[in-house]
Enzyme design. Structure first.
Site, mmCIF file in Angstrom:
data_model
loop_
_atom_site.group_PDB
_atom_site.id
_atom_site.type_symbol
_atom_site.label_atom_id
_atom_site.label_comp_id
_atom_site.label_asym_id
_atom_site.label_seq_id
_atom_site.Cartn_x
_atom_site.Cartn_y
_atom_site.Cartn_z
ATOM 1 C CG ASP A 16 100.775 -23.574 -65.164
ATOM 2 O OD1 ASP A 16 100.056 -22.698 -64.659
ATOM 3 O OD2 ASP A 16 100.423 -24.764 -65.298
ATOM 4 C CG ASN A 51 97.581 -18.937 -62.158
ATOM 5 O OD1 ASN A 51 96.515 -19.025 -61.545
ATOM 6 N ND2 ASN A 51 98.196 -20.006 -62.645
ATOM 7 N N GLY A 108 87.647 -20.968 -53.627
ATOM 8 C CA GLY A 108 87.964 -19.568 -53.341
ATOM 9 C C GLY A 108 88.724 -19.322 -52.052
ATOM 10 C CB SER A 109 90.751 -21.352 -49.732
ATOM 11 O OG SER A 109 91.803 -21.892 -50.481
ATOM 12 C CG ASN A 110 94.900 -19.414 -52.977
ATOM 13 O OD1 ASN A 110 95.926 -19.090 -52.376
ATOM 14 N ND2 ASN A 110 94.676 -20.653 -53.391
ATOM 15 C CG HIS A 124 100.921 -24.218 -60.913
ATOM 16 N ND1 HIS A 124 99.920 -24.663 -61.759
ATOM 17 C CD2 HIS A 124 101.764 -25.265 -60.728
ATOM 18 C CE1 HIS A 124 100.158 -25.925 -62.076
ATOM 19 N NE2 HIS A 124 101.274 -26.304 -61.463
ATOM 20 C CD GLU A 131 97.888 -23.113 -53.581
ATOM 21 O OE1 GLU A 131 97.012 -22.380 -54.049
ATOM 22 O OE2 GLU A 131 97.889 -24.346 -53.726
HETATM 23 C C1 GRF Z 1 94.845 -23.729 -55.675
HETATM 24 O O1 GRF Z 1 95.488 -24.917 -55.369
HETATM 25 C C2 GRF Z 1 95.631 -22.970 -56.706
HETATM 26 O O2 GRF Z 1 96.994 -23.197 -56.633
HETATM 27 C C3 GRF Z 1 95.099 -23.487 -57.998
HETATM 28 O O3 GRF Z 1 93.747 -23.745 -57.766
HETATM 29 C C4 GRF Z 1 93.536 -23.966 -56.372
HETATM 30 C C5 GRF Z 1 92.474 -23.007 -55.947
HETATM 31 O O4 GRF Z 1 92.066 -23.229 -54.641
HETATM 32 N N1 GRF Z 1 95.369 -22.582 -59.081
HETATM 33 P P1 GRF Z 1 91.098 -22.213 -53.931
HETATM 34 O O5 GRF Z 1 89.853 -22.105 -54.817
HETATM 35 O O6 GRF Z 1 91.793 -20.903 -53.810
HETATM 36 O O7 GRF Z 1 90.781 -22.827 -52.616
#
Ligand code: GRF
Length: 203
Positions: free
Chosen positions: A152, A109, A12-14, A111, A181
């Site tokens: 994708d 999404n 869940g870092s994003n 990627h 990201e």
């Molecule tokens: C990221 O690398 C994203 O591109 C992919 O899954 C990963 C998720 O990472 N779809 P996080 O859970 O957001 O750290």
């Protein structure tokens, strides 16, 4: 104000970057994250979302007799919670066609490659970075795209590249790409909101 639901399966870092952008960054006064959905009870993202007092729900496929019932449950929840935009952030499950059609051009999404390179079924996480490494690419990067019914292939919203040095291993590439990201996901959301949505109050 646009309401966002984030779908997660892992760390869940994003998700955290998106939440922070809505609280103090480029999405402030534009959007808020009101729901986090996971298919994985042990996703670290769940506790992180709860720390922000965001409603979290785990919906597991195994609790339903079929894919259809599973997807119906998710869609019902999204509608009930009045969700405008869905952001997939490391969600390792294909969304149902009912959700994709209802939220057309409203599902994003991220990627971890420069799509259309290194996308498709089975291309997630370290598999992507390993393939990039084995292909001896000089560049990789991240892509935010709309979600359609294939893996994708939806329209690209934003991409950013990073250069790769010869001595960098897949895990090093992954780290570099993740940093990118975190910047482009909130930017892409802002782009979608400001270009595709009429916001009451004229923000
Ligand atoms: C990221 O690398 C994203 O591109 C992919 O899954 C990963 C998720 O990472 N779809 P996080 O859970 O957001 O750290």
């Amino acid at each position: 104000m646009i309401t966002i639901a984030i779908f997660v399966s892992g760390s869940g870092s994003n998700m955290v970057e998106i939440i922070n952008a809505t609280k103090h960054g480029i999405l402030k006064n534009l959007a808020r994250v009101t729901l986090v959905i996971s298919n994985n009870q042990s996703a670290r993202a769940i506790a992180k979302a709860q720390a922000y007092n965001i409603k979290t729900i785990c919906i597991k496929r195994s609790e339903f007799n079929n894919e259809n019932d599973f997807n119906k449950k998710i869609l019902k929840l999204l509608v009930k919670e009045q969700i405008d935009i869905i952001c997939l952030a490391g969600y390792l499950k294909m969304l149902g066609i009912n959700i994709i059609n209802t939220y057309k051009n409203k599902i994003l999404n991220i990627h971890p490659s420069l799509l259309p390179k290194f996308g498709g079924k089975g291309m997630y996480g370290i598999h992507v970075h390993r393939a990039v490494y084995e292909s001896k690419e000089s560049f990789s990067g991240a892509t935010v795209h709309f979600v359609d019914e294939n893996y994708d292939t939806g329209q690209i919203i934003l991409q950013k590249s990073v250069s790769i040095n010869r001595n960098e291993l897949p895990k090093d590439i992954a780290k570099k790409v993740l940093i990118v990201e975190h910047t482009i996901y909130p930017q892409a959301i802002k782009h979608v909101i400001t270009n595709y949505f009429k916001i009451p109050g004229g923000v």
